[in-house]
Scaffold this motif. Structure first.
Motif, PDB file in Angstrom:
ATOM      1  N   GLY A   1      24.945   2.875  -2.601  1.00  0.00           N
ATOM      2  CA  GLY A   1      24.763   4.033  -1.728  1.00  0.00           C
ATOM      3  C   GLY A   1      23.313   4.451  -1.630  1.00  0.00           C
TER       4      GLY A   1
ATOM      5  N   ARG B   1      21.273   1.786   0.411  1.00  0.00           N
ATOM      6  CA  ARG B   1      21.492   1.829   1.864  1.00  0.00           C
ATOM      7  C   ARG B   1      20.852   3.076   2.493  1.00  0.00           C
ATOM      8  NH1 ARG B   1      21.861  -3.009   1.544  1.00  0.00           N
ATOM      9  NH2 ARG B   1      23.852  -4.116   1.495  1.00  0.00           N
ATOM     10  N   ALA B   2      20.841   4.178   1.766  1.00  0.00           N
ATOM     11  CA  ALA B   2      20.164   5.378   2.292  1.00  0.00           C
ATOM     12  C   ALA B   2      18.680   5.106   2.451  1.00  0.00           C
ATOM     13  CB  ALA B   2      20.389   6.565   1.354  1.00  0.00           C
TER      14      ALA B   2
ATOM     15  N   LEU C   1      25.522   6.199   6.953  1.00  0.00           N
ATOM     16  CA  LEU C   1      26.589   6.323   5.962  1.00  0.00           C
ATOM     17  C   LEU C   1      27.913   5.817   6.519  1.00  0.00           C
ATOM     18  CD1 LEU C   1      27.620   7.270   3.228  1.00  0.00           C
ATOM     19  CD2 LEU C   1      27.833   9.582   4.169  1.00  0.00           C
TER      20      LEU C   1
ATOM     21  N   VAL D   1      28.155   2.185   5.926  1.00  0.00           N
ATOM     22  CA  VAL D   1      28.397   1.878   4.517  1.00  0.00           C
ATOM     23  C   VAL D   1      29.871   2.046   4.180  1.00  0.00           C
ATOM     24  CG1 VAL D   1      27.842   2.520   2.145  1.00  0.00           C
ATOM     25  CG2 VAL D   1      26.049   2.528   3.889  1.00  0.00           C
ATOM     26  N   LEU D   2      30.451   3.169   4.599  1.00  0.00           N
ATOM     27  CA  LEU D   2      31.858   3.429   4.289  1.00  0.00           C
ATOM     28  C   LEU D   2      32.785   2.457   5.017  1.00  0.00           C
ATOM     29  CD1 LEU D   2      31.851   7.335   4.305  1.00  0.00           C
ATOM     30  CD2 LEU D   2      31.695   5.776   2.359  1.00  0.00           C
TER      31      LEU D   2
ATOM     32  N   ALA E   1      28.984   7.282  -1.365  1.00  0.00           N
ATOM     33  CA  ALA E   1      28.623   8.330  -0.410  1.00  0.00           C
ATOM     34  C   ALA E   1      27.847   9.454  -1.094  1.00  0.00           C
ATOM     35  CB  ALA E   1      29.882   8.896   0.249  1.00  0.00           C
TER      36      ALA E   1
ATOM     37  N   TYR F   1      24.438   8.216  -1.724  1.00  0.00           N
ATOM     38  CA  TYR F   1      23.753   8.113  -0.425  1.00  0.00           C
ATOM     39  C   TYR F   1      23.206   9.476  -0.007  1.00  0.00           C
ATOM     40  CZ  TYR F   1      23.066   6.899   4.525  1.00  0.00           C
ATOM     41  OH  TYR F   1      22.524   6.679   5.771  1.00  0.00           O
ATOM     42  N   ARG F   2      24.056  10.502  -0.101  1.00  0.00           N
ATOM     43  CA  ARG F   2      23.622  11.843   0.313  1.00  0.00           C
ATOM     44  C   ARG F   2      22.523  12.376  -0.597  1.00  0.00           C
ATOM     45  NH1 ARG F   2      29.442  12.443   0.660  1.00  0.00           N
ATOM     46  NH2 ARG F   2      30.108  12.203   2.829  1.00  0.00           N
TER      47      ARG F   2
ATOM     48  N   GLU G   1      19.395  10.608   0.361  1.00  0.00           N
ATOM     49  CA  GLU G   1      18.948  11.085   1.668  1.00  0.00           C
ATOM     50  C   GLU G   1      18.298  12.460   1.549  1.00  0.00           C
ATOM     51  OE1 GLU G   1      21.988  11.696   4.711  1.00  0.00           O
ATOM     52  OE2 GLU G   1      20.894  10.245   5.952  1.00  0.00           O
TER      53      GLU G   1
END
Length: 407
Positions: free
Chosen positions: A76, A79-80, A86, A89-90, A138, A141-142, A145
């Motif tokens: 995650g 990829r961010a 996102l 990714v999911l 996720a 990722y957040r 980000e």
């Protein structure tokens, strides 16, 4: 179920490797973001690891052990940083989960078709594993980000500071480089806005309005405005909802001129009315006041030399004479219009002006001396501020066209 998986482990590993190849090709064909940002080798390696981790998670869940999520978190965050959406990714996790179940059932069927019913209890466990891993990816990722967004805001703020303060070269980017990174053209129509301390600029920036890059400072907000085709006067409407005093620079045509524009906008802010009427001051419309504000020492001397005798009067007399002078100046030297504004007879205005002439030793019939008196009056207003805002000349719309004063 764990026993079945161990029995087919060697064949299953080969099939998972082949499934990773197919999934990488499918992802690159169907997802433009992955195709643009990720190479096939890196994608295939990451997908292969993802499928193996999901399988191991299924085994651990069957044993009552927690799922290992470090790899999902790493994916995650990676990829961010690469800029993959996102949603992509999911989607990859969902597609990988379906493909892993298909691969698992195909491998079991090839080994012993009669064992397929023993595999069915593993389906909900596998989707539980996939939900956990996708959620972990996720969340990471957040988080990544958010960190990246904060860094980008810091970089943007530093670039804005460089432009607004005139820092060029040195350790930071040059003015052209900073402008380019902020998406500003080499030539255009720019202005700078400086706001007094107050609410933030969240109300500005309506659809169709000029683009504004805001910078928070200790003494207020500074905005770099890319005007484009918009007139400078349109900034009044843009800034009005903020409800704070604002100063606006003249238009400049290159990013290298923005530091000077910021200084002029700050000077314009010092001339903005503290209360009543429009609170946005365009420098080019308030040059006499800006001239006074820019030289406080000389302004103090001007107040004393020109209007000292008036300032020495009792408070009520001082207020009446200075208000009359301000109104007469705003009315372009017309005693008739000044009287209308002051609700008195024009002879009363004329008498007050004569008294001013006697006290100051200046003739209001002499243009040069009128300029001197007007600047001194601006200096008084500048110093008085909100307490004596009645001294301040106010713009009037129903006056005759310029063509000489009407006494």
């Amino acid at each position: 179920m764990e026993r079945i998986i161990e029995e087919i482990r060697e064949d299953l590993d080969r099939r998972i490797a082949a499934a990773a190849d197919r999934l990488a090709d499918r992802t690159l064909a169907e997802d433009a973001a992955y195709a643009a940002l990720i190479g096939r080798a890196e994608l295939r390696e990451r997908l292969h690891r993802q499928l193996r981790q999901a399988l191991e998670g299924l085994v651990r869940t069957g044993r009552g052990l927690p799922v290992e999520l470090s790899d999902a978190r790493a994916t995650g965050a990676l990829r961010a940083g690469q800029g993959v959406p996102l949603a992509s990714v999911l989607r990859g996790y969902r597609q990988g989960g379906r493909l892993l179940w298909e691969t698992l059932t195909e491998t079991v069927a090839a080994h012993d078709r009669a064992a397929l019913p023993r595999l069915l209890p593993g389906a909900p466990l596998l989707w539980e594993v996939l939900d956990r891993t996708a959620e972990a990816a996720a969340e990471a990722y957040r988080g990544a980000e958010a960190v990246r967004g904060e860094r980008e805001r810091e970089v943007r703020a530093a670039l804005l500071d460089g432009l607004l303060e005139g820092r060029d070269g040195g350790e930071g980017p040059s003015v052209p480089e900073a402008a380019a990174r902020l998406g500003l053209p080499e030539r255009g129509r720019f202005a700078v806005v400086v706001l007094a301390a107050g609410p933030g600029p969240g109300g500005a920036g309506a659809s169709g309005a000029p683009r504004v890059l805001w910078r928070l400072r200790a003494d207020g907000e500074t905005g770099l405005v890319e005007l484009g085709h918009h007139p400078l006067e349109s900034l009044r409407e843009l800034l009005a909802p903020l409800g704070v005093r604002a100063g606006v620079s003249p238009v400049v045509t290159a990013p290298a001129e923005l530091a000077r524009a910021r200084r002029l906008a700050a000077l314009a802010l010092r001339t903005a009315p503290a209360s009543g009427g429009p609170r946005t001051a365009l420098l080019d419309e308030r040059l006499p006041q800006a001239l006074v504000a820019g030289e406080p020492e000389l302004a103090g001397r001007l107040r004393q030399v020109v209007l000292g005798p008036v300032l020495a009067l009792p408070e009520e007399d001082r207020r009446v004479l200075l208000t009359t002078l301000g109104t007469w100046l705003a009315c372009r030297g017309s005693t008739t219009y000044a009287a209308q504004r002051l609700y008195c007879h024009r002879n009363t205005v004329a008498n007050r002006l004569r008294r001013l002439e006697q006290l100051t030793g200046r003739s209001l019939a002499d243009p040069a001396q009128v300029v001197e008196v007007a600047l001194a009056h601006a200096a008084v207003v500048q110093r008085a501020g909100e307490e004596e805002d009645a001294y301040r000349p106010k713009p009037l719309r129903d006056l005759p066209r310029p063509g000489g004063p009407t006494r």
